[in-house]
Motif scaffolding. Structure first.
Motif, short mmCIF file in Angstrom:
data_model
loop_
_atom_site.label_atom_id
_atom_site.label_comp_id
_atom_site.label_asym_id
_atom_site.label_seq_id
_atom_site.Cartn_x
_atom_site.Cartn_y
_atom_site.Cartn_z
N LYS A 24 0.83 -1.20 0.00
CA LYS A 24 0.00 0.00 0.00
C LYS A 24 0.87 1.25 0.00
CE LYS A 24 -3.73 -1.94 2.69
NZ LYS A 24 -4.32 -1.90 4.03
N MET A 25 0.40 2.25 -0.70
CA MET A 25 1.12 3.51 -0.72
C MET A 25 0.86 4.27 0.59
SD MET A 25 1.47 5.98 -3.88
CE MET A 25 3.16 6.49 -4.03
N GLU A 26 1.92 4.72 1.21
CA GLU A 26 1.78 5.48 2.45
C GLU A 26 1.28 6.89 2.14
OE1 GLU A 26 2.27 4.44 5.55
OE2 GLU A 26 2.77 2.43 4.86
N ARG A 27 0.47 7.41 3.05
CA ARG A 27 -0.08 8.75 2.83
C ARG A 27 0.99 9.83 2.80
NH1 ARG A 27 -5.22 7.67 6.65
NH2 ARG A 27 -4.79 5.51 6.15
N LEU A 53 -7.45 2.88 -3.62
CA LEU A 53 -6.17 3.11 -2.96
C LEU A 53 -5.05 2.81 -3.95
CD1 LEU A 53 -5.56 3.91 -0.01
CD2 LEU A 53 -5.09 1.52 0.44
N ALA A 54 -4.01 3.62 -3.88
CA ALA A 54 -2.86 3.37 -4.73
C ALA A 54 -1.98 2.31 -4.08
CB ALA A 54 -2.06 4.65 -4.95
N VAL A 55 -1.60 1.32 -4.83
CA VAL A 55 -0.71 0.28 -4.32
C VAL A 55 0.42 0.05 -5.32
CG1 VAL A 55 -2.51 -0.94 -3.03
CG2 VAL A 55 -2.05 -1.58 -5.40
N ARG A 56 1.51 -0.49 -4.80
CA ARG A 56 2.56 -0.94 -5.69
C ARG A 56 2.37 -2.43 -5.89
NH1 ARG A 56 5.39 2.46 -2.55
NH2 ARG A 56 6.34 4.19 -3.63
N ILE A 72 -10.71 -0.67 -2.68
CA ILE A 72 -10.44 -1.19 -1.34
C ILE A 72 -11.10 -2.56 -1.18
CG2 ILE A 72 -10.97 -0.80 1.11
CD1 ILE A 72 -10.39 2.19 0.52
N LYS A 73 -12.24 -2.72 -1.80
CA LYS A 73 -12.94 -4.00 -1.77
C LYS A 73 -12.05 -5.12 -2.34
CE LYS A 73 -17.61 -5.33 -3.02
NZ LYS A 73 -18.69 -4.96 -3.95
N LYS A 74 -11.46 -4.83 -3.49
CA LYS A 74 -10.61 -5.85 -4.12
C LYS A 74 -9.37 -6.09 -3.28
CE LYS A 74 -8.65 -7.54 -8.29
NZ LYS A 74 -7.75 -7.20 -9.38
N LEU A 75 -8.84 -5.04 -2.71
CA LEU A 75 -7.66 -5.13 -1.88
C LEU A 75 -7.93 -6.01 -0.66
CD1 LEU A 75 -4.97 -3.83 -2.49
CD2 LEU A 75 -5.56 -1.98 -0.96
N ARG A 76 -9.11 -5.86 -0.08
CA ARG A 76 -9.48 -6.69 1.07
C ARG A 76 -9.54 -8.15 0.66
NH1 ARG A 76 -13.65 -2.89 3.28
NH2 ARG A 76 -12.43 -1.53 4.61
N SER A 84 3.30 -5.10 4.21
CA SER A 84 3.38 -3.76 4.76
C SER A 84 4.53 -2.96 4.15
CB SER A 84 3.51 -3.80 6.28
OG SER A 84 4.61 -4.62 6.61
N SER A 85 5.55 -3.64 3.66
CA SER A 85 6.65 -2.91 3.02
C SER A 85 7.33 -3.81 2.00
CB SER A 85 7.66 -2.45 4.06
OG SER A 85 8.23 -3.59 4.66
N VAL A 86 8.16 -3.19 1.18
CA VAL A 86 8.91 -3.96 0.19
C VAL A 86 9.99 -4.76 0.91
CG1 VAL A 86 10.26 -3.84 -1.93
CG2 VAL A 86 8.51 -2.13 -1.48
N SER A 87 9.97 -6.05 0.70
CA SER A 87 10.94 -6.88 1.43
C SER A 87 12.24 -7.00 0.65
CB SER A 87 10.37 -8.27 1.68
OG SER A 87 9.99 -8.87 0.46
#
Ligand SMILES: [Zn+2]
Length: 87
Positions: A24-27, A53-56, A72-76, A84-87
């Motif tokens: 997820k893109m941070e605000r 929501l913007a996501v990578r 957000i529906k699809k993201l859920r 939570s972050s790029v590993s």
């Protein structure tokens, strides 16, 4: 020989879609649109209005990523792919 090649290709095609995850893109991050503004003061309000929501989308193998605007529906629904972050 051609059959073998087809089998290999279909094998690659069938596994391809599993090899990525979303971050997820941070605000407070800079917006993906290169406006120079933070996401929260740029596209975020508009996305929020439309429940998006913007996501990578990060390729698990190559680490390449592209920006996606997802609902957000699809993201859920695909939460198991969200990290939570790029590993
Ligand atoms: Zn923007």
């Amino acid at each position: 020989m051609k059959n073998l090649l087809d089998n290999i290709l279909s094998f690659f095609n069938s596994t391809e879609e599993e090899e990525f995850y979303y971050v997820k893109m941070e605000r407070n991050e800079k917006c993906y649109c290169d406006s120079g503004k933070k996401y929260k003061t740029c596209h975020y309000p508009d996305h929020q209005k439309r429940s998006k929501l913007a996501v990578r989308k990060v390729d698990d193998k190559t680490g390449e990523h592209e920006i996606k605007i997802m609902s957000i529906k699809k993201l859920r629904k695909e939460h198991f792919r969200v990290k939570s972050s790029v590993s």
